[in-house]
Design a protein around this motif. Sequence first.
Motif, PDB file in Angstrom:
ATOM      1  N   GLN A   1       1.607   2.814   3.113  1.00 15.64           N
ATOM      2  CA  GLN A   1       2.232   2.743   4.438  1.00 15.64           C
ATOM      3  C   GLN A   1       3.226   2.534   4.223  1.00 15.64           C
ATOM      4  O   GLN A   1       4.373   2.318   4.272  1.00 15.64           O
TER       5      GLN A   1
ATOM      6  N   ASN B   1       0.552  -1.637  -0.236  1.00 12.52           N
ATOM      7  CA  ASN B   1       0.028   0.417  -0.087  1.00 12.52           C
ATOM      8  C   ASN B   1       1.063   1.294  -0.617  1.00 12.52           C
ATOM      9  O   ASN B   1       1.577   1.847   0.752  1.00 12.52           O
ATOM     10  N   GLU B   2       0.493   1.912  -1.109  1.00 15.79           N
ATOM     11  CA  GLU B   2       1.680   3.169  -1.324  1.00 15.79           C
ATOM     12  C   GLU B   2       1.490   4.310   0.596  1.00 15.79           C
ATOM     13  O   GLU B   2       2.896   4.607   0.371  1.00 15.79           O
TER      14      GLU B   2
END
Length: 346
Positions: free
Chosen positions: A28, A25-26
């Motif tokens: 994260q 996830n970007e």
Amino acid sequence: MILNDILNKENLTKEELISLLSIENEIQINKLFKKASEVREKYCGNEIHLRGIIEFSNYCEQYCLYCGIRKGSNGIKRFRMSFDEIIETANIINQLGIKTIVLQSGEDSFYTKDFISNLIKELKDKFDVAITLSLGERNFEEYQEWKTAGADRYLLKHETANEILFSFLHNKQKLKDRLDHLIFLKEIGYQIGTGNIVGLPHQTLEDIANDLILCKKYDVDMASFSPFVPSKLTPFYNQPKCNLNLILKTMAVARIYLKNTHIPATTALATLEEDGREKGILAGANVVMPSFTPFPFRDKYLIYDNKRCITEDPIGCLPCLSVRINMLGFEVSKSKGDSFKKENLN
Ligand code: SAH
């Protein structure tokens, strides 16, 4: 466990390392890079250290499956630089104010123990620089003599902590032997560097976590993680190159886990993406190692395809690199950039 909790832990388990490496996830991923930047700032400050590399021979006696200058690699023009050519190149690096000279080559026994010793002595005599050797596996007597001659550091990557993969990649050589070399180098007073290649065929995230654990276990002064980039001259010519996010995540997790360890943004990052090295710095790296190998050898040290800056004048690369570093808000260090681990200095 949620990401913030893992990021705020003082130490990380193998499972936690793997879970950080698995983030997709970007938002994260950006959190991971931000934390790595904070850790870099805390342990390494605002300085980026430059190491000037001289790749002085592309002859090699090893068969590493991933490497374009491996023995038997046809279609590559081999070269060896002379003593004077190496000194002349070192002079340029020194005049540019770079305080570490890295001598790198294939495993080439043409360069004898005495040749390398004399080279180290001459360099130490002429210039106030640190010397890093990156000559592959040589024998223990040679390591000892080169240390006595004045060498400061030795870079010998373990490449992968997976014993089976190591032997597969390195013509049945043993990981244990490589590690025995590293232990010896450390014992006799070298600052040591090791590290892996990320994105190798058959490598898993658990293997990468084990690479990080190995770097911690051996308390290395420098840990180098390079993205795998295929070379058309090797059996791995049709293997996919490393995914940029995977190498950046590896570097960021390494920074968070290894803390006060030098971590380079390797030149191979710039092959994956034009500003790959900048992204590496923003993911926690604090070292850049520009090549000063002169023409006409510069474009022949091709360990992988599409290496950057091989047609540019190396002297011209320095201002470009400095500007890139300053634009990110960092300073280029004027010091030798020895190990951050005071207990490892002698
Ligand atoms: N002969 C020396 C120097 C090898 S080149 C030695 O064996 O230590 C330096 C590093 O380049 C290697 O340690 C390896 O990690 C990296 N390398 C070689 N081929 C590569 C490739 N195809 N992609 C990414 N990194 C590579």
